[in-house]
Design an enzyme around this catalytic site. Structure first.
Site, mmCIF file in Angstrom:
data_model
loop_
_atom_site.group_PDB
_atom_site.id
_atom_site.type_symbol
_atom_site.label_atom_id
_atom_site.label_comp_id
_atom_site.label_asym_id
_atom_site.label_seq_id
_atom_site.Cartn_x
_atom_site.Cartn_y
_atom_site.Cartn_z
ATOM 1 N N VAL A 65 -1.914 -0.604 2.757
ATOM 2 C CA VAL A 65 -0.877 -0.247 1.782
ATOM 3 C C VAL A 65 -0.204 -1.512 1.253
ATOM 4 O O VAL A 65 -0.025 -1.670 0.039
ATOM 5 C CB VAL A 65 0.158 0.725 2.401
ATOM 6 C CG1 VAL A 65 1.379 0.883 1.497
ATOM 7 C CG2 VAL A 65 -0.480 2.081 2.684
ATOM 8 N N GLU A 68 -2.387 -3.380 -1.277
ATOM 9 C CA GLU A 68 -2.466 -2.763 -2.595
ATOM 10 C C GLU A 68 -1.113 -2.704 -3.303
ATOM 11 O O GLU A 68 -1.062 -2.704 -4.520
ATOM 12 C CB GLU A 68 -3.088 -1.371 -2.495
ATOM 13 C CG GLU A 68 -4.510 -1.387 -1.977
ATOM 14 C CD GLU A 68 -5.413 -2.387 -2.692
ATOM 15 O OE1 GLU A 68 -5.344 -2.508 -3.933
ATOM 16 O OE2 GLU A 68 -6.210 -3.056 -1.996
ATOM 17 N N GLU A 69 -0.041 -2.669 -2.550
ATOM 18 C CA GLU A 69 1.285 -2.621 -3.168
ATOM 19 C C GLU A 69 1.721 -3.983 -3.718
ATOM 20 O O GLU A 69 2.231 -4.058 -4.824
ATOM 21 C CB GLU A 69 2.338 -2.128 -2.159
ATOM 22 C CG GLU A 69 2.303 -0.652 -1.901
ATOM 23 C CD GLU A 69 2.789 0.181 -3.083
ATOM 24 O OE1 GLU A 69 3.422 -0.350 -4.014
ATOM 25 O OE2 GLU A 69 2.522 1.394 -3.078
ATOM 26 N N SER A 70 1.558 -5.036 -2.925
ATOM 27 C CA SER A 70 2.166 -6.327 -3.293
ATOM 28 C C SER A 70 1.251 -7.528 -3.170
ATOM 29 O O SER A 70 1.680 -8.638 -3.464
ATOM 30 C CB SER A 70 3.391 -6.577 -2.412
ATOM 31 O OG SER A 70 2.974 -6.777 -1.061
ATOM 32 N N TYR A 176 -4.609 4.591 -7.299
ATOM 33 C CA TYR A 176 -3.947 3.976 -6.151
ATOM 34 C C TYR A 176 -4.535 4.505 -4.845
ATOM 35 O O TYR A 176 -4.842 3.729 -3.934
ATOM 36 C CB TYR A 176 -2.441 4.261 -6.222
ATOM 37 C CG TYR A 176 -1.665 3.751 -5.046
ATOM 38 C CD1 TYR A 176 -1.333 2.405 -4.930
ATOM 39 C CD2 TYR A 176 -1.250 4.613 -4.036
ATOM 40 C CE1 TYR A 176 -0.611 1.942 -3.846
ATOM 41 C CE2 TYR A 176 -0.527 4.163 -2.954
ATOM 42 C CZ TYR A 176 -0.216 2.819 -2.858
ATOM 43 O OH TYR A 176 0.494 2.363 -1.779
#
Length: 193
Positions: A65, A68-70, A176
């Site tokens: 996570v 993929e988020e940051s 996502y």
């Protein structure tokens, strides 16, 4: 620059490009784990494992996570205002702080890897409870919102027992979910003991 210097510079540049091409080719053909770990790193491992253990979440899921988020940049901020490694909205983080009894929370805490990972992992754990550990639904809710996913289930747009990514109504959330699931599988392959 004289002609000989230009030729040496051009020649050196070609050699660097060939070396890079050879590394990329080796990666593509042999899937060398050392090279793959460069593309799928595991920074903040101690913090991730600490909170994953505390809240009952697979740490490899958490790192997927975060990736993929940051892309592991703690100062990240989205155009919607989500902040930090796990891209938490300040309102969500405030709610989490109240749920866990953290009276010292401020929005600046979201830039701290420790606090951001703690809150993001707690949030993943809460979504796992709501969606019966269905990883696809948890990821969709993390991105698209818990309320939207619950609405999709209630209106029959998605079947929680047979969720297919293409059934997710929001394209951004569909994409996502796909990225996180792929990263999660790669992390399991590379780091599962």
């Amino acid at each position: 620059m004289d002609k000989k210097r230009l030729q040496r510079w051009t020649s050196g540049r070609k050699i660097c490009m060939l070396i890079l091409l050879a590394i990329l080719t080796a990666y593509c053909i042999m899937k060398i784990p050392v090279l793959e770990k460069i593309i799928y790193p595991y920074p903040h491992r101690d913090i991730i494992e600490k909170y994953a253990d505390q809240y009952g979440v697979d740490p490899l899921f958490v790192v997927a996570v975060i990736r993929e988020e940051s892309k592991f940049l703690p100062q990240s901020e989205s155009h919607k205002g989500a902040i930090g490694l796990m891209q938490l909205m300040p309102s969500t983080a405030k709610s989490i702080s109240e749920s866990i009894g953290d009276k010292t929370y401020s929005d600046n805490d979201l830039l701290s890897p420790e606090k951001n990972i703690q809150y993001g992992t707690w949030y993943l754990a809460s979504l796992q409870k709501v969606f019966s550990n269905n990883t696809t639904l948890v990821i969709a809710a993390y991105n698209g919102g818990r309320g939207h996913v619950q609405e999709w289930i209630e209106t029959g747009q998605i079947d929680p027992k047979n969720i297919r990514q293409q059934d997710i109504p929001f394209k951004e959330t569909r994409d996502y979910v796909d990225r996180v699931l792929k990263s999660y599988q790669k992390y399991i392959t590379l780091y599962h003991n």
